[in-house]
Write an enzyme that holds these catalytic residues in place. Sequence first.
Site, PDB file in Angstrom:
ATOM      1  N   ARG A  96      -3.511 -10.146   4.756  1.00 47.51           N
ATOM      2  CA  ARG A  96      -3.943 -10.206   3.347  1.00 47.51           C
ATOM      3  C   ARG A  96      -2.799  -9.681   2.502  1.00 47.51           C
ATOM      4  O   ARG A  96      -2.464  -8.494   2.573  1.00 47.51           O
ATOM      5  CB  ARG A  96      -5.193  -9.359   3.183  1.00 47.51           C
ATOM      6  CG  ARG A  96      -5.729  -9.308   1.753  1.00 47.51           C
ATOM      7  CD  ARG A  96      -6.972  -8.435   1.650  1.00 47.51           C
ATOM      8  NE  ARG A  96      -7.432  -8.325   0.270  1.00 47.51           N
ATOM      9  CZ  ARG A  96      -6.922  -7.426  -0.604  1.00 47.51           C
ATOM     10  NH1 ARG A  96      -5.982  -6.564  -0.232  1.00 47.51           N
ATOM     11  NH2 ARG A  96      -7.385  -7.396  -1.841  1.00 47.51           N
TER      12      ARG A  96
ATOM     13  N   LYS B  40       0.797  -1.220   0.000  1.00 48.13           N
ATOM     14  CA  LYS B  40       0.000   0.000   0.000  1.00 48.13           C
ATOM     15  C   LYS B  40       0.833   1.276   0.000  1.00 48.13           C
ATOM     16  O   LYS B  40       2.008   1.282   0.342  1.00 48.13           O
ATOM     17  CB  LYS B  40      -0.996  -0.030   1.159  1.00 48.13           C
ATOM     18  CG  LYS B  40      -2.118  -1.057   0.885  1.00 48.13           C
ATOM     19  CD  LYS B  40      -3.236  -1.033   1.889  1.00 48.13           C
ATOM     20  CE  LYS B  40      -4.331  -1.974   1.461  1.00 48.13           C
ATOM     21  NZ  LYS B  40      -5.436  -2.052   2.483  1.00 48.13           N
TER      22      LYS B  40
HETATM   23  C1  LIG Z   1     -10.150  -5.798  -0.680  1.00 44.01           C
HETATM   24  N1  LIG Z   1      -9.187  -5.147   0.223  1.00 44.01           N
HETATM   25  C2  LIG Z   1      -8.237  -4.230  -0.085  1.00 44.01           C
HETATM   26  S1  LIG Z   1      -8.012  -3.615  -1.698  1.00 44.01           S
HETATM   27  C3  LIG Z   1      -6.920  -2.279  -1.479  1.00 44.01           C
HETATM   28  C4  LIG Z   1      -5.476  -2.607  -1.851  1.00 44.01           C
HETATM   29  O1  LIG Z   1      -5.046  -3.732  -1.737  1.00 44.01           O
HETATM   30  N2  LIG Z   1      -4.803  -1.541  -2.304  1.00 44.01           N
HETATM   31  C5  LIG Z   1      -3.523  -1.531  -2.800  1.00 44.01           C
HETATM   32  C6  LIG Z   1      -2.853  -2.694  -3.214  1.00 44.01           C
HETATM   33  C7  LIG Z   1      -1.564  -2.589  -3.734  1.00 44.01           C
HETATM   34  C8  LIG Z   1      -0.946  -1.350  -3.865  1.00 44.01           C
HETATM   35  C9  LIG Z   1      -1.621  -0.214  -3.446  1.00 44.01           C
HETATM   36  C10 LIG Z   1      -2.898  -0.304  -2.921  1.00 44.01           C
HETATM   37  N3  LIG Z   1      -7.527  -3.846   0.987  1.00 44.01           N
HETATM   38  C11 LIG Z   1      -8.055  -4.552   2.050  1.00 44.01           C
HETATM   39  C12 LIG Z   1      -7.771  -4.572   3.448  1.00 44.01           C
HETATM   40  O2  LIG Z   1      -6.879  -3.865   3.983  1.00 44.01           O
HETATM   41  N4  LIG Z   1      -8.550  -5.426   4.216  1.00 44.01           N
HETATM   42  C13 LIG Z   1      -9.531  -6.199   3.669  1.00 44.01           C
HETATM   43  N5  LIG Z   1     -10.246  -6.991   4.501  1.00 44.01           N
HETATM   44  N6  LIG Z   1      -9.812  -6.193   2.340  1.00 44.01           N
HETATM   45  C14 LIG Z   1      -9.083  -5.373   1.557  1.00 44.01           C
END
Ligand SMILES: Cn1c(SCC(=O)Nc2ccccc2)nc2c(=O)[nH]c(N)nc21
Length: 285
Positions: free
Chosen positions: A258, A223
Amino acid sequence: TSPQLDCAGRILRLDRARVMGIVNVTPDSFSDGGAHDTTEAAVAHGLKLVEEGADLLDIGGESTRPGAAPVSVEEELRRVIPVIEQLAARTQVPISIDTFKPEVMRAAVAAGAGMINDIYGLRQEGALDAAAATGVPVVLMHMQGEPGHMQADPHYDDVVAEVHGFLVQRLFAAEMAGIAKKNLLIDLGFGFGKTTAHNMTLLARSERFLELGVPMLAGLSRKRSLGELTGRDTPSERVAASVAAHLIAVQRGARIVRVHDVAATVDALKIWQAVEAVPTPRADA
Ligand SMILES: Cn1c(SCC(=O)Nc2ccccc2)nc2c(=O)[nH]c(N)nc21
């Protein structure tokens, strides 16, 4: 009896921290983006993550990136159902559906999913009833605002108190809708309406949420906050930061993390488990 989740017959033991592998089912902008390619690629990725040691998989058909185009129910079903069917048939691990749409929850569980992961914490119309009807465990995540604008200027008077209060309310709503407490999990929602400072405060004080009496899931993988803290502008360069953040999250109470990088995370948690296994010396020793 040590804690465990019954994911539609597939048991997820929580005697130690578990790794949830991320499978995004979004049309691949490189290939012709055809449905077949998308399904094939997602299934192959899921199988790879299980090989790397994932204890469960999270299948998502709609990106929450700010600015991402909304996905219709029909399109989301077209993306995720074939992937869930194939992965449920070809692996033994529980399959989580990352969705906030009630129709997708119902269809995904019918297709073989054994957990619901809802970034809206079952706040969408019909979601509480849909989740209750499936009988599978549900992750209730905190988010301030909506994906489209949540990162514009996040503000809290007390981020820990406000996230805690939100989760207390969602747990209550879920139990009132008939979801058994043993089927509920919480998630602080790192990056969902939070600055990097908010995220670090929540990570530092994660143990505050254990009093809610349900397992906590943590999702920091690759993130933006980790990029800000390390200067790594590309998500794939944030593996070390992600592993560090999730090790800390587990040390501070998370039972599921996750992640994109399953193999690296599994290795890091093996070291944590080795240290955890060392008995504490007896007081009179
Ligand atoms: C579906 N989901 C997501 S998607 C966002 C993401 O990965 N962004 C992201 C990924 C990679 C790079 C930058 C941003 N984040 C969560 C979380 O933190 N908890 C739960 N329970 N579900 C989630």
